[in-house]
Every structure is written in structure tokens, then in C-alpha cells.
Design a protein around this motif. Structure first.
Motif: not given
Length: 425
Positions: A380, A314, A254, A250, A396, A393, A376
Motif C-alpha cells: 500500500a 473503496a 486502505v 482490504v 483493494a 483503492n 498488503g
């Protein structure tokens, strides 16, 4: 087979010397790594000419961290922490040099290769937290881990903020502004390797094994096999692995695309550096608080706190749009949530597997969490290019649901099996 080592009579003095070596190397390593965190996606967008590929640069770094986690763990298992940490920083220095060359010749494949090698320094920084736990007393294990994590704050906060001057200093050499700071990273990684090589004697892992000769011999089989068997046999080790994996995924997903998001809304390199510095401060500066809470309230309580913090992050970042202050607040909470997950998860993993398998399980943990974060990070960039930063987000936040469920199930199983022991162990 491990090398024999004499046990020092003054263990407190050895703990202080090891702590000095780890803290010093973390400051230097954090400085170099933070430069990559702040500028890798921006440099990749410049070199590739498209924002959709920007996420591949931090992804390559994470992939390099994952690929080198087990080899470094295997080296530590055989020869101690010092050998693995020194090699990790040396490979990271080579990678930083390759990145500079890629920026000069405008080669995206060479950039990705350099970023992958650069990830070795991140692997060394991550593995250093386990070195702090080798000789720690059980009731202070999380705090020992957190103090090493905290040490990264100094270099990590400085890194993004010196990106501008570092880039300008390399301009006379014909190095692009966004690649110049990586030239500085070469020097700091070499310095970190030197500090570990000189000060971390005798090796803490080898001393810990000598103190427990009956159960500290390395397990048979490959590092991956030993680590997987140890984690599979313990429900709490499985929770620890999922915690650090999802928390790291996560955070990386992000964070990696936030500089691009800020750039698209008019932020310059100085503002991007400031936001990333705030994020890194959240990651590292408050880790002693997370360590204290983990030792006092229990590992699972702090894991629950990490879920809450990451979800709030997030929400803030995903609804920020062009409000840079809201983005900065979300990134700060993102760092806090990562810190809680890493400290509590690392302490839980260390104490949930046998000593013989600790190095292997720790290497497996860094492999899995880095590989997952690499995937990830790659996704992203595609998500932001196709749907936007807000959707990134949202996805996530959804990753936190299985972690929440597993934490509740593990706590319920603990209550049904036996009364919980103090300190969350």
C-alpha cells in the motif's frame, strides 16, 4: 495434553464471567491498539523521513500479529485461552515501550521491531473473539463473537482521540508527540493482561473440551498441520478463511495509508484521529448487528454484504481527493465491511471444523489473514508513493472479486449437496 478441568454446574454464570473478562480486556486492548492504528504510519514517516516507508510500520504490526498467531494458538491449545491472551498482551506492552524508545532515539529499525511486538496485542484481541464462541450455544455463536468484537468500540474510538493529549503529556519526558501515546499503551496492555488473568477462571476452552470429552481432545501433530488439514477438508471452512483474509487485507491496506493521504491534503492530527475513530466505530460498534444478521440470514449472506460494503468504501475513499468528509465516509463503510467479514467468517470457521481442531484452525486463520494484510500494507505504501491513493483503492476493490466468486460457488455446492440448514450452518 490439556490440563484437566472440572465442569462448573452453573454454565450461564461461567458464560457471564467469561464475557465480563473478555469485554473488559477488549476495551483496554482496543484502546492501546487504536493508538497504533492512528499513528504508526505517521510516526514511521517522521522517523524514516520518507512517505514511501510509512506503510512498513503498520505492516510490521500486522507481521507481528501473524507470526505470533500460531504460537499463541498452540499455547491456548495446550493450556487454555487465558494463558495465550495474557502472554499476547504482555508482549504487546513490551513492544509499545520499544516504540517509545525508537521515537526518542530516532531509529527506524528499532521502530519496526517494536511495532512487530506491538502486534501481539492485536493477536490477543483477535483471538478473544474465539474465546467467546467456546461456550456459546450454536444458534447464538455469531452474536457471541460479535459482542466481544463490539466491546473493542469503546477503547478503539477513544484511542485516536486521546492521541493528541497523550502525546502532549509525554513531551516533558522528551518523547515525540507521535510516540507519546504508545507510552499510554504500555499501561493499558498490562491492565488487559491482569483482567484476563484474574477473571477468566475456569478457562472456557478447557471447559468446552470437558463438556465434549469424546471429540474435544487436541489433534495430533503441530498446530499448523492440524489447522491446515481441518480447513482443507471443509469447503465452508475454506470460504471462511478466504473471507477473513481478504476482508482484513482490504481494510488494513486502505486504512493504513489514509492518515498519510489526509496529512498530504492538510489534515492535522486531530482530524486524522477523528476519521480513524469513525472507521473504528464502523469496525466494532455495529458488530452485534452483523452477528444477528449472520445467525438469522446465514453466514454466506453476510459475507456477500461485506463485499458490497467494502466495494462502496473503496469507491468513496478512492475518489475523495481533498474532500475529508468523503474520505471519512469511505473509511466508515470500510469498517462496516470488515466487521461483516470478520463476524460471519469467524462463526463459519468455528462451526465448519471439528472441535479437536478448532483452536488450530483459528490460529491458522489469524496467521493467514494477518500475513496477507501485512503484504498488503507494505504494498500500500509503495502504491500510494508511486501512483496515489486512488489506485490503492482500485486494487483493494479488485481483491474482492475472488471472494465473490468463491461465495457463489460454495452456495451452489451447498444447494447441490443437500438442503441448507437453518442459521447458515
Amino acid at each position: 495434553m490439556t490440563n484437566p478441568v472440572a465442569v462448573p454446574e452453573d454454565l450461564p454464570a461461567l458464560r457471564r464471567r467469561v464475557s465480563t473478562a473478555l469485554i473488559s480486556s477488549q476495551i483496554l486492548g482496543g484502546l492501546g491498539v487504536a493508538i497504533g492504528v492512528a499513528l504508526s504510519a505517521v510516526l514511521a514517516e517522521e522517523v524514516s523521513g520518507t512517505g514511501s516507508l510509512a506503510g512498513l510500520a503498520p505492516t510490521a504490526t500486522v507481521a507481528g500479529t501473524a507470526l505470533l498467531a500460531l504460537p499463541l494458538a498452540a499455547l491456548m491449545n495446550a493450556r487454555g485461552r487465558r494463558a495465550g491472551l495474557v502472554l499476547g498482551y504482555l508482549i504487546g506492552a513490551v513492544g509499545a515501550g520499544v516504540i517509545v524508545v525508537a521515537g526518542v532515539v530516532d531509529s527506524f529499525p528499532l521502530l519496526l521491531l517494536g511495532m512487530a511486538a506491538f502486534g501481539a496485542a492485536t493477536a490477543a484481541n483477535l483471538q478473544a473473539r474465539f474465546a467467546a464462541a467456546d461456550l456459546a450455544e450454536p444458534g447464538h455463536r455469531a452474536r457471541a463473537i460479535s459482542h466481544v468484537v463490539w466491546a473493542t468500540t469503546i477503547g478503539a474510538v477513544l484511542g485516536p482521540n486521546i492521541a493528541g493529549p497523550a502525546g502532549a503529556s509525554a513531551a516533558p519526558l522528551g518523547v515525540p508527540e507521535t510516540a507519546g501515546p504508545f507510552l499510554w499503551a504500555v499501561g493499558v496492555f498490562l491492565a488487559a493482561a491482569g483482567v484476563v488473568a484474574l477473571l477468566m477462571r475456569p478457562d472456557p476452552l478447557l471447559v468446552a473440551r470437558a463438556l465434549s470429552p469424546g471429540d474435544a481432545a487436541p489433534g495430533r501433530g503441530g498446530t499448523l498441520r492440524v489447522g491446515f488439514a481441518a480447513v482443507s477438508a471443509s469447503p465452508r471452512a475454506r470460504l471462511a478463511l478466504v473471507t477473513v483474509t481478504l476482508g482484513h487485507t482490504v481494510m488494513v491496506g486502505v486504512m493504513a495509508m489514509t492518515p498519510v493521504h489526509l496529512g498530504h491534503h492538510g489534515a492535522g492530527i486531530e482530524l486524522i484521529g477523528l476519521v480513524i475513530s469513525g472507521h473504528i466505530a464502523g469496525m466494532y460498534a455495529f458488530s452485534p448487528v452483523m452477528g444477528w444478521l449472520s445467525d438469522r440470514l446465514g453466514r454466506d449472506a453476510v459475507i456477500g454484504l461485506s463485499v458490497v460494503l467494502l466495494a462502496c468504501a473503496a469507491l468513496l475513499a478512492g475518489t475523495s481527493g481533498g474532500a475529508h468528509g468523503r474520505t471519512a465516509a469511505g473509511l466508515f463503510l470500510l469498517g462496516l465491511g470488515w466487521s461483516a467479514a470478520l463476524v460471519a467468517g469467524s462463526a463459519l470457521l468455528t462451526e465448519s471444523v471439528p472441535k479437536a481442531a478448532q483452536a488450530a484452525a483459528q490460529g491458522l486463520s489469524d496467521l493467514v489473514m494477518s500475513a496477507a494484510a501485512g503484504v498488503g500494507g507494505a504494498l500500500a505504501g509503495l502504491v500510494v508513493a508511486a501512483a496515489g491513493y486512488a489506485w490503492l483503492n482500485l486494487w483493494a476493490a479488485l481483491l474482492l472479486l475472488p471472494l465473490s466468486a468463491l461465495t457463489l460457488l460454495t452456495r451452489r455446492a451447498d444447494r447441490n449437496a443437500a438442503p441448507r440448514r437453518g442459521g447458515g450452518v
